[in-house]
Design a protein around this motif. Structure first.
Motif, mmCIF file in Angstrom:
data_model
loop_
_atom_site.group_PDB
_atom_site.id
_atom_site.type_symbol
_atom_site.label_atom_id
_atom_site.label_comp_id
_atom_site.label_asym_id
_atom_site.label_seq_id
_atom_site.Cartn_x
_atom_site.Cartn_y
_atom_site.Cartn_z
ATOM 1 N N UNK A 145 0.742 -1.381 -0.244
ATOM 2 C CA UNK A 145 -0.147 -0.063 -0.331
ATOM 3 C C UNK A 145 0.571 1.429 -0.248
ATOM 4 N N UNK A 146 2.600 0.750 -0.555
ATOM 5 C CA UNK A 146 3.401 2.517 -0.544
ATOM 6 C C UNK A 146 3.220 3.758 0.628
ATOM 7 N N UNK A 147 2.817 2.098 1.977
ATOM 8 C CA UNK A 147 3.386 3.097 3.434
ATOM 9 C C UNK A 147 5.042 2.929 3.865
ATOM 10 N N UNK A 148 5.086 4.032 4.119
ATOM 11 C CA UNK A 148 6.877 4.588 4.190
ATOM 12 C C UNK A 148 6.591 3.662 5.674
ATOM 13 N N UNK A 149 8.535 3.201 6.302
ATOM 14 C CA UNK A 149 8.464 2.270 7.809
ATOM 15 C C UNK A 149 8.628 3.348 8.375
ATOM 16 N N UNK A 150 8.789 4.407 8.647
ATOM 17 C CA UNK A 150 8.709 5.428 8.988
ATOM 18 C C UNK A 150 6.960 5.686 9.883
ATOM 19 N N UNK A 151 6.396 5.700 9.346
ATOM 20 C CA UNK A 151 5.067 5.835 9.464
ATOM 21 C C UNK A 151 4.392 4.278 10.314
ATOM 22 N N UNK A 152 4.809 3.115 9.854
ATOM 23 C CA UNK A 152 4.621 2.052 9.604
ATOM 24 C C UNK A 152 5.314 1.442 11.269
ATOM 25 N N UNK A 153 6.476 2.441 11.820
ATOM 26 C CA UNK A 153 7.296 2.237 13.080
ATOM 27 C C UNK A 153 5.880 2.696 13.640
ATOM 28 N N UNK A 154 5.200 4.210 13.842
ATOM 29 C CA UNK A 154 4.889 4.954 14.246
ATOM 30 C C UNK A 154 3.612 3.901 14.565
ATOM 31 N N UNK A 155 2.690 3.625 13.703
ATOM 32 C CA UNK A 155 1.841 2.713 14.590
ATOM 33 C C UNK A 155 1.743 1.723 15.336
ATOM 34 N N UNK A 156 3.120 1.133 14.991
ATOM 35 C CA UNK A 156 3.209 -0.643 15.831
ATOM 36 C C UNK A 156 3.781 0.789 17.336
ATOM 37 N N UNK A 157 4.355 1.487 17.058
ATOM 38 C CA UNK A 157 4.379 2.126 18.674
ATOM 39 C C UNK A 157 3.717 2.415 18.789
ATOM 40 N N UNK A 169 -6.533 -0.972 7.044
ATOM 41 C CA UNK A 169 -6.429 -1.805 6.246
ATOM 42 C C UNK A 169 -5.714 -2.526 6.149
ATOM 43 N N UNK A 170 -4.203 -1.947 6.466
ATOM 44 C CA UNK A 170 -3.358 -2.757 6.910
ATOM 45 C C UNK A 170 -3.436 -3.666 7.939
ATOM 46 N N UNK A 171 -4.164 -4.084 8.442
ATOM 47 C CA UNK A 171 -4.018 -4.814 9.560
ATOM 48 C C UNK A 171 -5.752 -5.648 9.083
ATOM 49 N N UNK A 172 -6.059 -5.909 7.531
ATOM 50 C CA UNK A 172 -6.438 -6.982 7.635
ATOM 51 C C UNK A 172 -5.820 -7.405 6.710
ATOM 52 N N UNK A 173 -5.539 -6.877 5.993
ATOM 53 C CA UNK A 173 -4.069 -7.163 4.783
ATOM 54 C C UNK A 173 -2.946 -8.419 5.202
ATOM 55 N N UNK A 231 -10.007 -5.075 12.129
ATOM 56 C CA UNK A 231 -8.924 -4.274 13.083
ATOM 57 C C UNK A 231 -9.132 -4.690 14.174
ATOM 58 N N UNK A 232 -10.947 -5.029 14.051
ATOM 59 C CA UNK A 232 -11.674 -4.679 15.498
ATOM 60 C C UNK A 232 -11.296 -5.945 16.346
ATOM 61 N N UNK A 233 -11.644 -7.255 15.398
ATOM 62 C CA UNK A 233 -11.001 -8.665 15.982
ATOM 63 C C UNK A 233 -9.466 -8.616 16.356
ATOM 64 N N UNK A 234 -8.768 -8.106 15.617
ATOM 65 C CA UNK A 234 -7.114 -7.854 16.310
ATOM 66 C C UNK A 234 -7.638 -7.049 17.519
ATOM 67 N N UNK A 235 -8.030 -6.263 17.480
ATOM 68 C CA UNK A 235 -8.143 -5.666 18.603
ATOM 69 C C UNK A 235 -8.103 -6.418 19.890
ATOM 70 N N UNK A 236 -9.483 -7.774 19.964
ATOM 71 C CA UNK A 236 -9.852 -8.176 21.166
ATOM 72 C C UNK A 236 -8.558 -9.264 21.147
ATOM 73 N N UNK A 289 0.759 0.830 19.436
ATOM 74 C CA UNK A 289 -0.094 0.205 19.774
ATOM 75 C C UNK A 289 -1.305 0.278 18.411
ATOM 76 N N UNK A 290 -1.190 0.277 16.952
ATOM 77 C CA UNK A 290 -1.846 0.412 15.874
ATOM 78 C C UNK A 290 -3.835 1.021 15.931
ATOM 79 N N UNK A 291 -3.484 2.197 16.402
ATOM 80 C CA UNK A 291 -4.010 3.454 16.722
ATOM 81 C C UNK A 291 -5.200 3.094 15.397
ATOM 82 N N UNK A 292 -6.150 3.695 15.789
ATOM 83 C CA UNK A 292 -7.801 3.555 15.077
ATOM 84 C C UNK A 292 -7.729 4.539 14.111
ATOM 85 N N UNK A 293 -6.690 4.004 12.939
ATOM 86 C CA UNK A 293 -7.098 5.124 11.416
ATOM 87 C C UNK A 293 -7.259 4.179 10.375
ATOM 88 N N UNK A 294 -7.932 4.626 9.512
ATOM 89 C CA UNK A 294 -7.955 4.105 8.419
ATOM 90 C C UNK A 294 -6.956 3.239 7.714
#
Length: 285
Positions: A41-53, A64-68, A121-126, A55-60
């Motif tokens: 999905x052409x998401x840069x690594x710096x953004x991916x690291x932010x999402x992980x840090x 999409x990344x969690x479903x993938x 996403x919500x399934x993963x968050x459970x 805890x996978x915030x509820x952004x659209x």
């Protein structure tokens, strides 16, 4: 120096041959799958690291990344939802926590979602909130339906069976045929369900099939009993006896994949007649 080099070579070779070979199997961590999806999905690594840090915030984009990622790991499909036997491999419950499964199930039953990305996403968050700690270890990735069929097709090709046996298989006469134990051995080893070094891998089978019986102590006891009874038999005979006595309920599933693969190789799925066969009655080396 030459003697030391020889010892090192022997040591390296011994380490290699004692380890399980990859064959057709895939092992992947959650983080690896997440980064792979970010690349799709052409998401840069710096953004991916932010999402992980965070805890996978509820952004659209995260949804999409969690479903993938779950699809990537074989842990999700849009029709049936999350596969507990797969996704649970990526979490380790806290010691002494006996309620993690109940809390996770209640969360899944009560979650709210408004689209496919949100449902995954919500399934993963459970699981992320209630099941345990998300780990970084590689885990066995189960095969999709087409991959299982390819596994059977390749195993059947490797086994190099006579053409008349392929015809017999495509008619459904499989389990009592004399070549079947050797074919089963190839299929189970290639698929990561059996290892010549470590024997049966019931965890991988459970991840693939989701049948809790595979993790029941009785199943392992049955396998150990056959191993003791057949200790003087060759490995293929021992594997086949174990399959019949301890894991026979999965026989029809294996036979269906073998039958479909044989139909492909024979070339006439309806009548199993030698028409446009890939082999024309002969094996070509």
């Amino acid at each position: 120096m030459k003697g030391i080099a020889t010892i090192l070579v022997i040591a390296m070779y011994s380490t290699f041959v004692l380890a399980d070979l990859p064959h057709y199997t895939t092992y992947k961590s959650f983080q690896t799958a997440f980064y792979e999806c970010a690349e799709y999905y052409h998401v840069p690594n710096c953004t991916v690291r932010r999402y992980i840090e965070q805890s996978y915030p509820p952004e659209e984009e995260v949804r999409k990344l969690i479903r993938c990622t779950l699809i990537n790991l074989g842990a999700w499909d849009d029709d049936n939802g999350v596969r507990d036997a797969v996704i649970s491999n990526y979490f380790v419950p806290s010691p002494g926590d006996t309620c993690y499964e109940r809390r996770t199930r209640e969360c899944l039953d009560n979650m709210f979602y408004d689209c496919r990305n949100s449902r995954a996403y919500e399934s993963f968050k459970c699981y992320y909130r209630y099941y345990g700690e998300l780990i970084t270890d590689d885990q066995f990735v189960p095969y999709a339906e087409l991959e299982l069929q390819q596994l059977a097709l390749t195993s059947l090709t490797i086994a190099k069976l006579p053409y008349d046996v392929l015809v017999q298989y495509c008619k459904g006469d499989i389990v009592n045929e004399e070549h079947f134990p050797e074919l089963l051995f190839v299929l189970l080893v290639r698929g990561g369900y059996y290892s010549t070094q470590n024997g049966w891998n019931l965890e991988n089978m459970y991840t693939q099939l989701g049948d809790q019986i595979l993790l029941d102590p009785y199943t392992q006891q049955c396998i150990d009993g056959v191993a003791k009874e057949k200790c003087n038999a060759d490995e293929v005979s021992r594997l086949f006896a174990t399959w019949q006595q301890c894991l026979g309920q999965y026989g029809p599933l294996i036979q269906q994949y073998v039958q479909n693969a044989a139909k492909t190789l024979v070339g006439d799925p309806d009548g199993c007649i030698c028409t446009n066969s890939l082999y024309n009655g002969n094996w070509v080396i």
